[in-house]
Design a protein around this motif. Structure first.
Motif, PDB file in Angstrom:
ATOM      1  N   LYS A 158       0.580  -1.013  -0.004  1.00 42.61           N
ATOM      2  CA  LYS A 158      -0.062  -0.085  -0.056  1.00 42.61           C
ATOM      3  C   LYS A 158       0.677   1.265  -0.086  1.00 42.61           C
ATOM      4  O   LYS A 158       0.583   2.432  -0.512  1.00 42.61           O
ATOM      5  CB  LYS A 158      -0.865  -0.069   1.120  1.00 42.61           C
ATOM      6  CG  LYS A 158      -2.009  -0.964   1.109  1.00 42.61           C
ATOM      7  CD  LYS A 158      -3.050  -0.869   2.127  1.00 42.61           C
ATOM      8  CE  LYS A 158      -3.988  -1.920   2.692  1.00 42.61           C
ATOM      9  NZ  LYS A 158      -4.863  -1.951   1.497  1.00 42.61           N
ATOM     10  N   LEU A 208       2.080   1.809  -3.543  1.00 43.21           N
ATOM     11  CA  LEU A 208       0.900   2.288  -4.432  1.00 43.21           C
ATOM     12  C   LEU A 208       0.295   3.580  -4.083  1.00 43.21           C
ATOM     13  O   LEU A 208      -0.443   3.771  -4.705  1.00 43.21           O
ATOM     14  CB  LEU A 208      -0.208   1.025  -4.665  1.00 43.21           C
ATOM     15  CG  LEU A 208       0.435  -0.159  -5.268  1.00 43.21           C
ATOM     16  CD1 LEU A 208      -0.493  -1.188  -5.183  1.00 43.21           C
ATOM     17  CD2 LEU A 208       0.741   0.222  -6.720  1.00 43.21           C
ATOM     18  N   THR A 257      -1.568   4.000  -1.334  1.00 34.18           N
ATOM     19  CA  THR A 257      -3.087   3.744  -0.862  1.00 34.18           C
ATOM     20  C   THR A 257      -3.145   3.469   0.596  1.00 34.18           C
ATOM     21  O   THR A 257      -3.893   2.533   1.071  1.00 34.18           O
ATOM     22  CB  THR A 257      -3.634   2.607  -1.496  1.00 34.18           C
ATOM     23  OG1 THR A 257      -2.997   1.455  -1.644  1.00 34.18           O
ATOM     24  CG2 THR A 257      -3.832   2.862  -3.019  1.00 34.18           C
ATOM     25  N   ARG A 259      -5.702   6.538   5.587  1.00 29.72           N
ATOM     26  CA  ARG A 259      -5.440   7.961   5.912  1.00 29.72           C
ATOM     27  C   ARG A 259      -4.917   8.106   7.469  1.00 29.72           C
ATOM     28  O   ARG A 259      -4.226   8.877   7.629  1.00 29.72           O
ATOM     29  CB  ARG A 259      -6.987   8.723   6.125  1.00 29.72           C
ATOM     30  CG  ARG A 259      -7.285   9.021   4.547  1.00 29.72           C
ATOM     31  CD  ARG A 259      -8.466   9.846   4.419  1.00 29.72           C
ATOM     32  NE  ARG A 259      -8.582  10.395   3.168  1.00 29.72           N
ATOM     33  CZ  ARG A 259      -9.356  11.436   2.912  1.00 29.72           C
ATOM     34  NH1 ARG A 259      -9.699  12.498   3.999  1.00 29.72           N
ATOM     35  NH2 ARG A 259      -9.351  11.985   1.699  1.00 29.72           N
ATOM     36  N   ARG A 268       0.636   9.683  -8.709  1.00 26.31           N
ATOM     37  CA  ARG A 268      -0.430   8.710  -8.912  1.00 26.31           C
ATOM     38  C   ARG A 268      -0.099   8.407 -10.546  1.00 26.31           C
ATOM     39  O   ARG A 268      -0.497   7.367 -10.725  1.00 26.31           O
ATOM     40  CB  ARG A 268      -1.772   9.876  -8.946  1.00 26.31           C
ATOM     41  CG  ARG A 268      -2.588   9.256  -7.618  1.00 26.31           C
ATOM     42  CD  ARG A 268      -3.963   9.554  -7.775  1.00 26.31           C
ATOM     43  NE  ARG A 268      -4.266  10.841  -8.556  1.00 26.31           N
ATOM     44  CZ  ARG A 268      -4.552  12.056  -8.056  1.00 26.31           C
ATOM     45  NH1 ARG A 268      -4.367  12.418  -6.667  1.00 26.31           N
ATOM     46  NH2 ARG A 268      -4.797  12.938  -8.953  1.00 26.31           N
ATOM     47  N   ARG A 269       0.094   9.340 -11.211  1.00 27.00           N
ATOM     48  CA  ARG A 269       0.225   8.978 -12.861  1.00 27.00           C
ATOM     49  C   ARG A 269       1.247   7.991 -12.945  1.00 27.00           C
ATOM     50  O   ARG A 269       1.136   7.145 -13.581  1.00 27.00           O
ATOM     51  CB  ARG A 269       0.458  10.487 -13.464  1.00 27.00           C
ATOM     52  CG  ARG A 269       0.048  10.484 -15.122  1.00 27.00           C
ATOM     53  CD  ARG A 269       0.711  11.558 -15.699  1.00 27.00           C
ATOM     54  NE  ARG A 269       2.473  11.450 -15.608  1.00 27.00           N
ATOM     55  CZ  ARG A 269       3.136  10.599 -16.337  1.00 27.00           C
ATOM     56  NH1 ARG A 269       2.712   9.774 -16.939  1.00 27.00           N
ATOM     57  NH2 ARG A 269       4.313  10.626 -16.026  1.00 27.00           N
ATOM     58  N   ILE A 320       2.520   5.717 -10.933  1.00 27.69           N
ATOM     59  CA  ILE A 320       2.347   4.522 -10.269  1.00 27.69           C
ATOM     60  C   ILE A 320       1.200   3.879 -11.351  1.00 27.69           C
ATOM     61  O   ILE A 320       1.173   2.646 -11.592  1.00 27.69           O
ATOM     62  CB  ILE A 320       1.576   4.491  -9.066  1.00 27.69           C
ATOM     63  CG1 ILE A 320       2.827   5.051  -8.104  1.00 27.69           C
ATOM     64  CG2 ILE A 320       1.148   3.329  -8.450  1.00 27.69           C
ATOM     65  CD1 ILE A 320       2.597   5.259  -6.557  1.00 27.69           C
ATOM     66  N   GLY A 321       0.315   4.831 -11.678  1.00 28.13           N
ATOM     67  CA  GLY A 321      -0.736   4.227 -12.854  1.00 28.13           C
ATOM     68  C   GLY A 321      -0.167   3.731 -14.052  1.00 28.13           C
ATOM     69  O   GLY A 321      -0.377   2.701 -14.676  1.00 28.13           O
ATOM     70  N   LEU A 357      -1.742  -3.513  -9.308  1.00 26.59           N
ATOM     71  CA  LEU A 357      -1.939  -4.284  -8.270  1.00 26.59           C
ATOM     72  C   LEU A 357      -3.118  -5.489  -8.617  1.00 26.59           C
ATOM     73  O   LEU A 357      -3.874  -5.382  -9.438  1.00 26.59           O
ATOM     74  CB  LEU A 357      -2.783  -3.468  -7.178  1.00 26.59           C
ATOM     75  CG  LEU A 357      -3.467  -4.117  -6.029  1.00 26.59           C
ATOM     76  CD1 LEU A 357      -2.321  -4.685  -5.040  1.00 26.59           C
ATOM     77  CD2 LEU A 357      -4.418  -3.287  -5.251  1.00 26.59           C
ATOM     78  N   PRO A 368      -5.268  -7.749  -6.532  1.00 28.99           N
ATOM     79  CA  PRO A 368      -5.927  -7.517  -5.284  1.00 28.99           C
ATOM     80  C   PRO A 368      -6.232  -9.037  -4.516  1.00 28.99           C
ATOM     81  O   PRO A 368      -5.952 -10.168  -5.302  1.00 28.99           O
ATOM     82  CB  PRO A 368      -7.047  -6.896  -5.388  1.00 28.99           C
ATOM     83  CG  PRO A 368      -7.589  -6.823  -6.671  1.00 28.99           C
ATOM     84  CD  PRO A 368      -6.249  -7.251  -7.516  1.00 28.99           C
ATOM     85  N   ARG A 428     -10.990   1.395 -19.316  1.00 30.18           N
ATOM     86  CA  ARG A 428     -11.130   2.954 -19.179  1.00 30.18           C
ATOM     87  C   ARG A 428      -9.772   3.249 -18.739  1.00 30.18           C
ATOM     88  O   ARG A 428      -9.490   4.880 -19.191  1.00 30.18           O
ATOM     89  CB  ARG A 428     -12.212   3.165 -17.730  1.00 30.18           C
ATOM     90  CG  ARG A 428     -13.644   2.975 -18.337  1.00 30.18           C
ATOM     91  CD  ARG A 428     -13.868   3.886 -19.563  1.00 30.18           C
ATOM     92  NE  ARG A 428     -13.840   5.257 -19.093  1.00 30.18           N
ATOM     93  CZ  ARG A 428     -14.702   6.070 -18.769  1.00 30.18           C
ATOM     94  NH1 ARG A 428     -15.881   5.695 -18.612  1.00 30.18           N
ATOM     95  NH2 ARG A 428     -14.395   7.369 -18.585  1.00 30.18           N
ATOM     96  N   ARG A 429      -9.225   2.709 -17.765  1.00 28.45           N
ATOM     97  CA  ARG A 429      -7.850   3.610 -17.324  1.00 28.45           C
ATOM     98  C   ARG A 429      -6.665   3.551 -18.435  1.00 28.45           C
ATOM     99  O   ARG A 429      -6.271   4.721 -18.409  1.00 28.45           O
ATOM    100  CB  ARG A 429      -7.062   2.794 -16.131  1.00 28.45           C
ATOM    101  CG  ARG A 429      -6.860   1.068 -16.383  1.00 28.45           C
ATOM    102  CD  ARG A 429      -5.423   0.918 -16.932  1.00 28.45           C
ATOM    103  NE  ARG A 429      -4.628   1.472 -15.689  1.00 28.45           N
ATOM    104  CZ  ARG A 429      -4.097   0.481 -15.016  1.00 28.45           C
ATOM    105  NH1 ARG A 429      -4.172  -0.827 -14.987  1.00 28.45           N
ATOM    106  NH2 ARG A 429      -3.100   0.828 -14.128  1.00 28.45           N
ATOM    107  N   ASP A 455      -8.489   6.726 -20.256  1.00 30.21           N
ATOM    108  CA  ASP A 455      -8.547   8.028 -19.592  1.00 30.21           C
ATOM    109  C   ASP A 455      -6.966   8.422 -18.870  1.00 30.21           C
ATOM    110  O   ASP A 455      -6.664   9.595 -19.000  1.00 30.21           O
ATOM    111  CB  ASP A 455      -9.174   7.612 -18.125  1.00 30.21           C
ATOM    112  CG  ASP A 455     -10.586   7.388 -18.327  1.00 30.21           C
ATOM    113  OD1 ASP A 455     -11.022   7.806 -19.647  1.00 30.21           O
ATOM    114  OD2 ASP A 455     -11.519   7.336 -17.324  1.00 30.21           O
ATOM    115  N   ILE A 456      -6.233   7.372 -18.564  1.00 27.97           N
ATOM    116  CA  ILE A 456      -4.934   7.901 -17.893  1.00 27.97           C
ATOM    117  C   ILE A 456      -3.789   7.764 -18.913  1.00 27.97           C
ATOM    118  O   ILE A 456      -2.922   8.715 -18.862  1.00 27.97           O
ATOM    119  CB  ILE A 456      -4.325   6.663 -16.738  1.00 27.97           C
ATOM    120  CG1 ILE A 456      -5.794   6.791 -15.805  1.00 27.97           C
ATOM    121  CG2 ILE A 456      -3.123   7.178 -16.023  1.00 27.97           C
ATOM    122  CD1 ILE A 456      -5.963   7.926 -14.802  1.00 27.97           C
ATOM    123  N   SER A 460      -6.472  -7.279 -16.135  1.00 32.37           N
ATOM    124  CA  SER A 460      -6.588  -6.030 -15.927  1.00 32.37           C
ATOM    125  C   SER A 460      -5.149  -5.329 -15.252  1.00 32.37           C
ATOM    126  O   SER A 460      -4.769  -4.387 -15.858  1.00 32.37           O
ATOM    127  CB  SER A 460      -7.706  -5.699 -15.005  1.00 32.37           C
ATOM    128  OG  SER A 460      -7.565  -4.329 -14.847  1.00 32.37           O
TER     129      SER A 460
END
Lengths: 336, 289
Positions: B49, B52, B54, B57, B82-83, B85-86, B91, B93, B112-113, B116-117, B164
């Motif tokens: 985590k 990545l 994540t 908090r 973020r960008r 790592i993406g 991951l 899971p 989508r990723r 999108d990314i 994925s």
């Protein structure tokens, strides 16, 4: 096949519900003290006059006989004649219905916008002072009933800073002839934006008064389910894909978190429609609720019956729409 | 010794409270599989985590570096981090039943990723998803792309999540107990599949597990974690022949053997636990200001 069966079952239960409501209302308003005929008669009327009028409206028969006669009329679309207004109940009620529908839906839109925005903000700033601020404002909004919010709004935006109209539905000076009673809808279609603005200026405060408690409920519940959803694995996975917080909240969490809120909004929306009775009176808004209060004061039995039946029909329709939306939003129910 | 992912002296703790990771260092070399073993609560998943981004908090990174492909992630601003790592990590899971969004079809959850990314054209992303689903041996991938998660079995969903994860050709994959939530019969297949995909795509893999048996099958190197502290980092062969740390040795001895059904389970001896607890306490004493 199953869909057809479900629809049929739904229609049948709706009919049974409405019949039950009709029986209860019919009996209750005849059993409670107060005589509609007495309200109509001038002072000094003789017993013979009273008997003649009672026979004319059928009040001399037993409640059961009266109900059968009334139900027979209803089956043919005749809900009787209003005693105080001397017009067919169906015309009166359907004439007022659009005003109440527009007010309720406008209030619902405001509640969803405010409540939704607060829930999203509260989730974005969860576990900080931002979320506490959302909780405090929702708590305050909830602890005051809608009619008191109405009075507060009148004081604020009608008296101290008069930006909105405090009574009526439309300014009489406006030069427009409506063909329907859906004024808002019609003025938009006819591109009369001046009229539309005037309607909004009239409707805004009663709608906001109705919307505030509902907005608070939406904010609280939606924020709670969003926060729970934010811990789930698919949300974490979306983060690792490079998505930011806003995307994660609105695209990943929201579509799933919205389901419990939707059910609640359905139930609460019927309460909101019930709230229009007092709010419409407060703002002299010419809707069903205002008419209902007059009907009760005048003991106008046929009109009361008509209005109550219509409200009951509205409630069942709202529940039906919510159930249908639920199936659309939840893929797990689609093939079931 | 540098690697594709290299964690240097990473310390994570509960904000204003308990230590979660103590001075953790480990290296995952390009194209190699690094196992991360330890008991529940040792902080295995927290390392993944932290890499990545994540972490819950309530936790904070106190000190240390997470160097991914030569860049210390801790020095980047959140958006850039973020960008990156993406684009370069992914991951797999633990629980396939909760890791797919129940209100979305499978296809978009893979594509989508990429759109999108990473800015792929939609058609290319869809072609890629179909290809990957075939690669993870999913029958009739076109139909699966249109399905919702609840229409598929746990094993199928884990295959989809593996596909994925490899979609954007990441150089590093973090598998967080990827077989723990599955049936024993499916576990083997999924393990073999991850191994197969890893070597075909030449990806570095950080394999988090509590199962030494699994580690022995897929990993090149491993780290043993206890109470957020790495007690031993070794290559596989050496580790199974000659574990250095007493806790590692006890852990190996505690692994049940399936060849002897009458054999009783061996717990890690209390003296070993006391020893490793003492090490952790000494570490905290030194770290305290």
């Amino acid at each position: 096949m199953t869909l057809l069966r479900n629809i049929l079952i739904r229609l049948l239960t709706t009919a049974i519900t409405l019949f039950g409501v009709a029986v209860i209302v019919f009996v209750v308003i005849r059993v409670v003290p107060g005589n509609p005929i007495a309200m109509m008669l001038p002072p000094g009327a003789t017993d013979a006059d009273i008997e003649r009028l009672q026979a004319q409206y059928g009040f001399d028969k037993s409640i059961f006989e009266q109900f059968v006669i009334w139900l027979g009329g209803v089956m043919q679309g005749d809900f009787g004649t209003s005693i105080s207004l001397r017009q067919p109940v169906a015309d009166l009620v359907l004439g007022r219905l659009p005003a109440t529908l527009e007010l309720s839906i406008f209030a619902l839109v405001i509640a969803v916008l405010i409540g939704g925005a607060l829930a999203l903000l509260g989730t974005l700033y969860r576990d900080t002072k931002g979320e506490a601020a959302v909780d405090v404002s929702a708590g305050m909004a909830l602890s005051v009933p809608d009619f008191l919010w109405g009075l507060v709004l009148i004081l604020l935006f009608g008296v101290l800073w008069p930006v909105f109209h405090i009574s009526g539905r439309i300014s009489p000076s406006l030069n427009i002839d409506f063909t329907t009673n859906f004024y808002m809808f019609e003025s938009l279609i006819r591109l009369r934006f001046d009229v539309w603005a005037d309607l909004v200026a009239h409707m805004f405060m009663p709608a906001l008064a109705l919307a505030i408690p509902l907005a608070a409920i939406i904010a609280q519940l939606l924020k709670q389910s969003l926060k729970e959803t934010m811990h789930l694995d698919y949300v974490t996975l979306a983060r690792t894909k490079g998505y930011g917080e806003n995307h994660v909240i609105t695209r990943e969490a929201l579509p799933n978190a919205i389901l419990p809120t939707l059910t609640l909004v359905g139930v609460q929306f019927t309460f909101l429609i019930g709230g229009t009775v007092i709010i419409e009176r407060l703002f002299s808004y010419e809707g069903l609720g205002n008419m209902a209060i007059d009907a009760v004061i005048n003991r106008d039995l046929p009109l009361i019956q008509g209005i109550v039946i219509l409200f009951a029909l509205l409630f069942t329709l709202v529940n039906l729409v919510v159930d249908m939306l639920y199936v659309v939003l939840n893929p797990k129910l689609r093939h079931a | 010794m540098s690697g594709y992912l290299s964690i240097r002296n990473l310390t994570v703790r509960l904000k204003g409270g308990a230590m979660i990771l103590r001075d953790v260092s480990l290296t995952v070399r390009a194209g190699q599989v690094h196992g991360l073993v330890g008991e529940s609560g040792a902080g295995k998943s927290m390392i993944g985590k932290a890499v990545l981004g994540t972490l819950p908090r309530a936790l904070e990174v106190v000190s240390g570096q997470i160097i991914l492909d030569g860049t210390d992630l801790q020095t980047l601003d959140p958006k850039e981090r973020r960008r990156r790592i993406g684009a370069s990590a992914a991951l797999i899971p633990q629980d396939p039943l909760t890791a797919l969004n129940p209100s979305k079809r499978i296809g978009p959850q893979i594509t989508r990723r990429l759109v999108d990314i990473l800015g792929w054209p939609k058609i290319a992303a869809e072609a890629r998803a179909l290809e990957l689903l075939e690669e993870v041996h999913i029958p009739d991938p076109a139909r699966v792309m249109r399905s919702y998660p609840h229409e598929l079995s746990g094993g199928m969903r884990q295959r989809i999540l593996i596909a994925s994860a490899f979609a954007a050709e990441p150089k590093l994959i973090i598998a967080d107990e990827p077989t723990t939530a599955l049936d024993v019969t499916v576990q083997k297949q999924i393990l073999r599949l991850i191994s197969e995909m890893q070597s075909r795509h030449d990806t570095a893999l950080l394999f988090v597990t509590h199962d030494l048996g699994v580690v022995s099958k897929v990993c090149d190197t491993l780290s043993v974690l206890y109470a957020g502290k790495v007690v031993e980092e070794a290559n596989m062969h050496r580790f199974f022949m000659r574990p250095i740390h007493p806790y590692s040795a006890a852990l190996l001895a505690a692994t049940p053997t399936y060849t002897d059904p009458t054999g009783s389970l061996t717990p890690v001896p209390q003296t070993v636990i006391d020893g490793v607890e003492r090490e952790v306490a000494e570490h905290d004493m030194r770290a305290a200001p």
